[in-house]
Design a protein around this motif. Structure first.
Motif: not given
Length: 295
Positions: A184-189, A205-214, A216-221, A225-226
């Protein structure tokens, strides 16, 4: 030839010991964590006394390395081990080759400059110290004995005292072992919109990771997961980037995926130049429709 493998996690221990077996004749597993049986010719465990930071084990571990006299040291690129192995390499006058993705004819291959280039390196010293990216050895099975030796802890002249310890909440994701990665990226507002990605993950059947802003800028993950050049470098069978622009810092973490997909509302997003398949559309519009099809 002999290799020493140093890790903090069991998953990395199994992968690196299995990979080391393909490079050398003898494998020794060195750790200050719990020993893992059946992955090396022997395990050498350093028991760090209570109240002492594990980084203080560097003197003891270096004595083990000198006694074993390996030609290569492979280690898991955790923050702590980067410190420990870096100090050991400095004592040998050697450099550490970081984020190795492949070994070939005595040389290593790894990315540099944030992933924009590929370099081939070969150590000029008697021992090669290499941090190894997850998935570098592909599907490997370790082999070995149940032999465990205890290395007596030698307190360094200048030690690191453990002042306090705070337990972090357990991470609910293990991307290094996943065959299918959704990011997931910054497109998730909004954080609540991530439920769309989680529903999709469950369906495929996957695992969810993210980009760095989610992380550090946010604490969603959690940091685990980065995905990216300063996070996880993965080799999944499938990668799906949702709401991700496709900056190089993230894409180098998954550019070895066997097949890759992207979903983004911007048809000019760089990620579409780096994946096999792309879908242009707003997350909140297309993800419910995709999830309904997969239900």
């Amino acid at each position: 030839m002999k290799a020493i493998v140093i890790t903090e996690s069991e998953a990395a221990a199994r992968e690196l010991c299995g990979g080391a077996r393909s490079l050398v004749d003898e494998v020794v597993y060195l750790t200050f964590c719990e020993s893992v049986a059946g992955i090396a010719d022997k395990c050498v465990r350093v028991s760090v006394p209570e109240g002492i930071a594990k980084e203080a084990a560097v003197d003891t571990m270096w004595e083990v390395v000198k006694a074993e006299d390996p030609q290569i040291v492979l280690f898991e690129p955790t923050r702590r081990l980067k410190i420990v192995v870096g100090r050991m390499a400095a004592r040998d006058g050697a450099s550490v080759i970081t984020d190795v993705m492949a070994f070939c004819d005595g040389s290593t291959q790894s990315m540099y400059f944030g992933g924009v280039g590929l370099r081939t390196c070969k150590s000029l010293t008697a021992i090669s110290f290499c941090s190894v990216s997850a998935g570098a050895f592909g599907e490997v099975s370790p082999s070995g004995t149940d032999v465990v030796e205890e290395a007596a802890f030698a307190a360094p002249a200048q030690t690191v005292e453990l002042v306090s310890r705070e337990k972090l909440p357990p991470a609910d994701v293990d991307l290094t072992a996943a065959k299918r990665i959704v990011a997931a990226g910054r497109g998730f507002g909004k954080e609540e919109d991530l439920s769309l990605a989680r529903e999709f993950c469950k369906a495929v059947g996957g695992e969810l990771g993210c980009t760095r802003p989610l992380t550090e800028s946010e604490t969603w993950f959690p940091r685990e997961a980065y995905i990216g050049v300063s996070g996880l470098m993965l080799t999944p069978d499938m990668y799906v980037g949702i709401g991700i622009s496709g900056q190089m810092q993230h894409m180098v973490g998954v550019d070895r995926a066997r097949v890759s997909f992207a979903i983004n509302k911007d048809e000019h997003a760089p990620i579409f130049q780096k994946v096999d398949y792309g879908l242009v559309g707003d997350i909140v519009d297309v993800m419910p429709k995709i999830n309904a099809k997969l239900a």
